[in-house]
Design a protein around this motif. Structure first.
Motif, PDB file in Angstrom:
ATOM      1  N   MET A   1      -4.068   3.735  -0.005  1.00 42.66           N
ATOM      2  CA  MET A   1      -4.373   3.175  -1.119  1.00 42.66           C
ATOM      3  C   MET A   1      -3.556   1.862  -1.435  1.00 42.66           C
ATOM      4  O   MET A   1      -2.532   1.898  -1.364  1.00 42.66           O
ATOM      5  N   GLY A   2      -4.301   1.080  -2.166  1.00 43.38           N
ATOM      6  CA  GLY A   2      -3.451  -0.036  -2.736  1.00 43.38           C
ATOM      7  C   GLY A   2      -2.596   0.442  -3.905  1.00 43.38           C
ATOM      8  O   GLY A   2      -2.671   1.319  -4.335  1.00 43.38           O
TER       9      GLY A   2
ATOM     10  N   ARG B   1       4.717   6.797   0.648  1.00 43.09           N
ATOM     11  CA  ARG B   1       5.571   5.828   1.075  1.00 43.09           C
ATOM     12  C   ARG B   1       4.789   4.271   1.166  1.00 43.09           C
ATOM     13  O   ARG B   1       3.742   4.454   1.013  1.00 43.09           O
ATOM     14  N   GLN B   2       5.706   3.475   1.331  1.00 47.10           N
ATOM     15  CA  GLN B   2       5.243   2.305   1.542  1.00 47.10           C
ATOM     16  C   GLN B   2       6.065   1.830   3.097  1.00 47.10           C
ATOM     17  O   GLN B   2       7.107   2.035   3.359  1.00 47.10           O
ATOM     18  N   PHE B   3       5.124   1.223   3.833  1.00 45.95           N
ATOM     19  CA  PHE B   3       5.433   1.035   5.142  1.00 45.95           C
ATOM     20  C   PHE B   3       6.561   0.021   5.220  1.00 45.95           C
ATOM     21  O   PHE B   3       6.298  -0.950   4.711  1.00 45.95           O
TER      22      PHE B   3
ATOM     23  N   ASN C   1       0.781  -1.119  -0.056  1.00 48.70           N
ATOM     24  CA  ASN C   1      -0.124  -0.077   0.062  1.00 48.70           C
ATOM     25  C   ASN C   1       0.875   1.255  -0.088  1.00 48.70           C
ATOM     26  O   ASN C   1       1.945   1.213   0.467  1.00 48.70           O
ATOM     27  N   ARG C   2       0.153   2.303  -0.626  1.00 45.38           N
ATOM     28  CA  ARG C   2       0.833   3.697  -0.534  1.00 45.38           C
ATOM     29  C   ARG C   2       0.221   4.445   0.439  1.00 45.38           C
ATOM     30  O   ARG C   2      -0.857   4.455   0.415  1.00 45.38           O
ATOM     31  N   PHE C   3       0.758   5.367   1.201  1.00 50.15           N
ATOM     32  CA  PHE C   3       0.191   6.354   2.149  1.00 50.15           C
ATOM     33  C   PHE C   3       1.017   7.561   2.164  1.00 50.15           C
ATOM     34  O   PHE C   3       2.117   7.657   1.979  1.00 50.15           O
ATOM     35  N   ALA C   4       0.282   8.704   2.541  1.00 55.87           N
ATOM     36  CA  ALA C   4       0.906   9.884   2.879  1.00 55.87           C
ATOM     37  C   ALA C   4       0.270  10.440   3.938  1.00 55.87           C
ATOM     38  O   ALA C   4      -0.905  10.379   4.145  1.00 55.87           O
ATOM     39  N   TRP C   5       1.132  11.237   4.781  1.00 55.12           N
ATOM     40  CA  TRP C   5       0.596  11.960   5.955  1.00 55.12           C
ATOM     41  C   TRP C   5       0.309  13.456   5.757  1.00 55.12           C
ATOM     42  O   TRP C   5       1.414  14.149   5.233  1.00 55.12           O
ATOM     43  N   PHE C   6      -0.790  14.053   5.962  1.00 56.42           N
ATOM     44  CA  PHE C   6      -1.238  15.129   5.984  1.00 56.42           C
ATOM     45  C   PHE C   6      -1.832  15.815   7.204  1.00 56.42           C
ATOM     46  O   PHE C   6      -2.057  14.924   8.049  1.00 56.42           O
ATOM     47  N   GLY C   7      -1.977  16.947   7.314  1.00 56.26           N
ATOM     48  CA  GLY C   7      -2.578  17.577   8.426  1.00 56.26           C
ATOM     49  C   GLY C   7      -3.847  18.180   7.721  1.00 56.26           C
ATOM     50  O   GLY C   7      -3.951  18.591   6.434  1.00 56.26           O
ATOM     51  N   ALA C   8      -4.784  18.602   8.691  1.00 48.87           N
ATOM     52  CA  ALA C   8      -6.033  19.243   8.301  1.00 48.87           C
ATOM     53  C   ALA C   8      -6.182  20.637   9.414  1.00 48.87           C
ATOM     54  O   ALA C   8      -6.271  19.948  10.544  1.00 48.87           O
TER      55      ALA C   8
END
Length: 369
Positions: free
Chosen positions: A193-194, A236-238, A149-156
């Motif tokens: 997401m995958g 990123r990929q974990f 999976n790919r992921f990204a850290w954002f803020g809101a």
């Protein structure tokens, strides 16, 4: 963990000469919030109530989590968490360190070529990309695998009522977001997401401002007019990291420098701080002899970590195929989600989440198997 290691060591022996080195400036960190499980800082209070009181007074707490699937919001009661801003947590630990006359050296890089021979003990608390570990990777026996999976850290710039998992279909494929408040008007917003969805989205070929804007549109109903905030928000990929040996000579590892646990179970920061507490306890119990204290540290902590790591691995595996789980109807999906780590059977579910259990029974959904 490195800053708290200095605090814990100084509390244990005021005569120690401690040098804390940090590559970033004092007021810089990557990421947004830190989340702790329901017990928050119970583990820290037993060892250091003063620091626990200082941190807990700045935390946000919530008692429920929410799962949104197919547009339906389902509340799961009793699964509490606590959150605090990463920078705020660092500032509080810096305050404690200063009170103990510990002055970290900021914007100072330690790499594989650095001469650390003059120290009795080197604690590598320098994260997944640890220079302390990589300088002797064979001795530590590191093993690294990447999830797909790919992921990204954002803020809101908004608060959410509780920790929420929102799963949506998009033109590219299924996506999800983990989001939670950590301070007034501030939240962490992780998008995942995958690999197939990631390829279809083209995010890998876009600039950060382009894919951030696209994600704002895709999650518009969740963000409710709020924009995402970037802070090293790359895809990123974990990395799953483990080490067969937790120490090598005078070097010892803690936290993400030693082991990683998937972020979906919210245990990374806690594990790192617990590593430090166990390390200092071993040093005290073994009269500060590295020859016996370091093996004792690994012997005590490794079984505890492996139990949590197994739960993290099961949770990560569920997320690796969350798009398939989204075919379930919302209540079945929520039950699958809460059981993903393999730690909640029917009896425990009724005990910790009686409202959710009653809702499942009202939906004629069995959960005893």
């Amino acid at each position: 963990a490195g800053l708290y290691a200095a605090i814990a060591l100084k509390r244990a022996r005021s005569d120690l000469e401690i040098r804390v080195v940090e590559q970033n400036p004092a007021d810089v960190t990557f990421g947004f919030g830190v989340v702790f499980s329901r017990q928050a800082l119970t583990f820290l209070r037993k060892d250091d109530p003063q620091t626990a009181d200082l941190i807990e007074s700045h935390m946000k707490h919530w008692s429920d989590i929410a799962v949104i699937q197919a547009g339906q919001r389902i509340t799961i009661d009793g699964i509490g968490f606590s959150g605090i801003g990463r920078l705020e947590l660092l500032e509080l630990l810096q305050y404690r360190a200063h009170a103990l006359r510990i002055e970290p050296e900021y914007e100072t890089l330690i790499d594989a070529s650095s001469d650390l021979s003059g120290f009795d003990l080197v604690i590598g608390a320098d994260g997944f990309n640890s220079s302390v570990r990589r300088a002797e990777s064979l001795s530590f026996g590191e093993e690294i695998t990447l999830l797909q999976n790919r992921f990204a850290w954002f803020g809101a710039e908004r608060e959410f009522e509780n920790l929420t998992q929102a799963f949506i279909g998009t033109p590219y494929g299924p996506m999800n977001t983990h989001h939670y408040a950590y301070a007034p008007g501030r939240a962490t917003f992780i998008i995942e997401m995958g690999s197939d969805t990631f390829e279809a989205s083209g995010f890998g070929q876009m600039r950060e401002e382009q894919y951030r804007a696209e994600c704002e549109m895709l999650f518009a109903s969740t963000l409710d007019g709020t924009r995402l905030i970037a802070n090293n928000s790359i895809w990123r990929q974990f990395p799953t990291l483990s080490c067969r040996h937790w120490f090598s000579g005078r070097r010892v590892l803690v936290g993400d420098a030693l082991h990683t646990v998937h972020f979906s179970i919210g245990s990374g920061t806690r594990l790192a701080l617990e590593d430090v507490i166990a390390l200092v306890a071993a040093l005290r119990e073994h009269d500060w002899s590295l020859a016996t204290a370091l093996p004792a540290y690994q012997a005590v902590r490794q079984p505890i970590h492996e139990k949590i790591a197994r739960a993290g691995d099961r949770s990560a595996l569920w997320y690796e195929s969350f798009g398939e789980h989204m075919r379930l109807e919302p209540w079945q999906f929520a039950l699958s989600y809460i059981r993903r780590a393999g730690r909640i059977d029917a009896q425990r579910l009724r005990k910790i989440a009686p409202g959710f259990a009653a809702d499942l029974e009202a939906q004629n959904i069995g959960f005893d198997s």
